[in-house]
Design an enzyme around this catalytic site. Sequence first.
Site, PDB file in Angstrom:
ATOM      1  N   TYR A 158       0.796  -1.256  -0.121  1.00  0.00           N
ATOM      2  CA  TYR A 158       0.059  -0.002  -0.205  1.00  0.00           C
ATOM      3  C   TYR A 158       0.965   1.271   0.076  1.00  0.00           C
ATOM      4  CZ  TYR A 158      -3.870   2.843   1.927  1.00  0.00           C
ATOM      5  OH  TYR A 158      -4.751   3.763   1.979  1.00  0.00           O
ATOM      6  N   LYS A 162       1.080   4.078  -3.237  1.00  0.00           N
ATOM      7  CA  LYS A 162       0.292   5.303  -2.874  1.00  0.00           C
ATOM      8  C   LYS A 162       1.655   6.388  -2.960  1.00  0.00           C
ATOM      9  CE  LYS A 162      -4.105   5.101  -1.244  1.00  0.00           C
ATOM     10  NZ  LYS A 162      -5.050   5.389  -1.838  1.00  0.00           N
TER      11      LYS A 162
HETATM   12  P1  NAP Z   1     -14.195   2.037   1.709  1.00  0.00           P
HETATM   13  O1  NAP Z   1     -14.869   2.537   2.608  1.00  0.00           O
HETATM   14  O2  NAP Z   1     -13.364   0.561   1.911  1.00  0.00           O
HETATM   15  O3  NAP Z   1     -14.385   2.209   0.279  1.00  0.00           O
HETATM   16  C1  NAP Z   1     -13.664   1.734  -0.838  1.00  0.00           C
HETATM   17  C2  NAP Z   1     -14.361   2.105  -2.155  1.00  0.00           C
HETATM   18  O4  NAP Z   1     -13.482   1.818  -3.380  1.00  0.00           O
HETATM   19  C3  NAP Z   1     -15.479   1.353  -2.324  1.00  0.00           C
HETATM   20  O5  NAP Z   1     -16.260   2.309  -2.983  1.00  0.00           O
HETATM   21  C4  NAP Z   1     -15.235   0.338  -3.180  1.00  0.00           C
HETATM   22  O6  NAP Z   1     -16.286  -0.201  -4.103  1.00  0.00           O
HETATM   23  C5  NAP Z   1     -14.245   0.964  -4.286  1.00  0.00           C
HETATM   24  N1  NAP Z   1     -13.453   0.172  -4.979  1.00  0.00           N
HETATM   25  C6  NAP Z   1     -12.397  -0.892  -4.438  1.00  0.00           C
HETATM   26  N2  NAP Z   1     -11.961  -1.792  -5.313  1.00  0.00           N
HETATM   27  C7  NAP Z   1     -12.448  -1.008  -6.447  1.00  0.00           C
HETATM   28  C8  NAP Z   1     -11.972  -1.545  -7.662  1.00  0.00           C
HETATM   29  N3  NAP Z   1     -11.222  -2.534  -8.099  1.00  0.00           N
HETATM   30  N4  NAP Z   1     -12.482  -0.625  -8.953  1.00  0.00           N
HETATM   31  C9  NAP Z   1     -13.516   0.420  -8.318  1.00  0.00           C
HETATM   32  N5  NAP Z   1     -13.721   0.699  -7.146  1.00  0.00           N
HETATM   33  C10 NAP Z   1     -13.364   0.006  -6.176  1.00  0.00           C
HETATM   34  O7  NAP Z   1     -12.367   2.535   1.803  1.00  0.00           O
HETATM   35  P2  NAP Z   1     -12.176   4.213   2.227  1.00  0.00           P
HETATM   36  O8  NAP Z   1     -11.550   4.257   3.607  1.00  0.00           O
HETATM   37  O9  NAP Z   1     -13.176   5.378   1.866  1.00  0.00           O
HETATM   38  O10 NAP Z   1     -10.997   4.704   1.324  1.00  0.00           O
HETATM   39  C11 NAP Z   1     -11.096   5.544   0.027  1.00  0.00           C
HETATM   40  C12 NAP Z   1      -9.644   6.028  -0.268  1.00  0.00           C
HETATM   41  O11 NAP Z   1      -8.963   6.630   0.734  1.00  0.00           O
HETATM   42  C13 NAP Z   1      -8.628   4.897  -0.576  1.00  0.00           C
HETATM   43  O12 NAP Z   1      -7.811   5.025  -1.746  1.00  0.00           O
HETATM   44  C14 NAP Z   1      -7.885   4.763   0.396  1.00  0.00           C
HETATM   45  O13 NAP Z   1      -6.578   3.871   0.217  1.00  0.00           O
HETATM   46  C15 NAP Z   1      -7.620   6.033   0.937  1.00  0.00           C
HETATM   47  N6  NAP Z   1      -7.268   6.117   2.407  1.00  0.00           N
HETATM   48  C16 NAP Z   1      -8.225   5.644   3.552  1.00  0.00           C
HETATM   49  C17 NAP Z   1      -7.902   5.831   4.714  1.00  0.00           C
HETATM   50  C18 NAP Z   1      -8.648   5.556   5.752  1.00  0.00           C
HETATM   51  O14 NAP Z   1      -8.327   5.608   6.947  1.00  0.00           O
HETATM   52  N7  NAP Z   1      -9.847   5.029   5.646  1.00  0.00           N
HETATM   53  C19 NAP Z   1      -6.629   6.342   5.130  1.00  0.00           C
HETATM   54  C20 NAP Z   1      -5.945   6.798   4.045  1.00  0.00           C
HETATM   55  C21 NAP Z   1      -6.043   6.806   2.639  1.00  0.00           C
HETATM   56  P3  NAP Z   1     -17.364  -1.096  -3.694  1.00  0.00           P
HETATM   57  O15 NAP Z   1     -18.597  -0.414  -2.792  1.00  0.00           O
HETATM   58  O16 NAP Z   1     -18.315  -1.734  -4.902  1.00  0.00           O
HETATM   59  O17 NAP Z   1     -16.743  -2.378  -3.000  1.00  0.00           O
END
Ligand code: NAP
Length: 247
Positions: A158, A162
């Site tokens: 990851y 990133k």
């Molecule tokens: P999340 O709640 O798990 O949601 C993930 C989203 O990505 C869902 O809409 C999922 O669709 C979609 N997705 C996953 N794989 C995909 C693919 N191959 N093609 C198209 N869509 C896909 O995650 P989140 O926490 O909101 O994270 C969003 C972003 O923020 C990510 O890039 C993550 O790395 C980044 N981020 C998150 C955090 C954190 O603490 N949460 C911290 C730093 C960065 P489905 O609903 O259809 O599965």
Amino acid sequence: MSNTEKWALITGASRGIGRAVALELARAHGLHIVVNYASNEAAARATADELAALGVKAHLAPFDVRDPQAVAAGIEGWRAAHPGARIEVLVNNAGVTRDNLMVFMKPEDWSTVIDIHLNGFFNVTSALLQGIVRQRSGRIINIVSLSGAKGVAGQANYSAAKAGVIGATRSLAQELAKRSITVNAVAPGFIESDMTKELPVDQLKALVPMGRFGTPEEVAGVVSFLASPAAAYITGEVIHVNGGLHS
Ligand code: NAP
């Protein structure tokens, strides 16, 4: 009459940060939203219903960002339904984690994470780039992570993905600056979402100077700023949203 609608395409907009970004771009900028997701149609429809309640259009575009042909077909489906409309804001947000210490990491956990974050960024951005360049306006905003800036044990896949997107953000910003198109990254720390719900939250909160996880809305606010006219002169930057959790 030509179509003057302005849209944002947000990958992974069914849940979490992507959903919050979709709602904020609709609320703050009146943008219509292409709601991409992988498979969770119920969640994507719920986001679309919330967008409709805000008075903007939502177009559901299920595609796997790893698959260039699926990406092209998804974008073509939107174009066919809304001829002449333009994508003004692209938010590359879709993501997953497959954490493990590298000594135990399976090759498929390495490649899945690199594929979704880094190749997904390339596939979606390059599919839209010609149109954005031609229109000489647009904002590209990549959701990265503190993990990609400083490295985190158990996340070599990851962090690498990133960090790769951060590098691409800086290169593409230079390529597009002459056309007034900005390319930036937003780097969250720990944010409440499905991605973090299995983590040992109490233990991790203690590491954050603010003593809590952030909310998806707190990330969405920064994305909304980067999409606003006030941010026109900011490009190639990584803006951290992490409650003081720096390296
Ligand atoms: P999340 O709640 O798990 O949601 C993930 C989203 O990505 C869902 O809409 C999922 O669709 C979609 N997705 C996953 N794989 C995909 C693919 N191959 N093609 C198209 N869509 C896909 O995650 P989140 O926490 O909101 O994270 C969003 C972003 O923020 C990510 O890039 C993550 O790395 C980044 N981020 C998150 C955090 C954190 O603490 N949460 C911290 C730093 C960065 P489905 O609903 O259809 O599965």
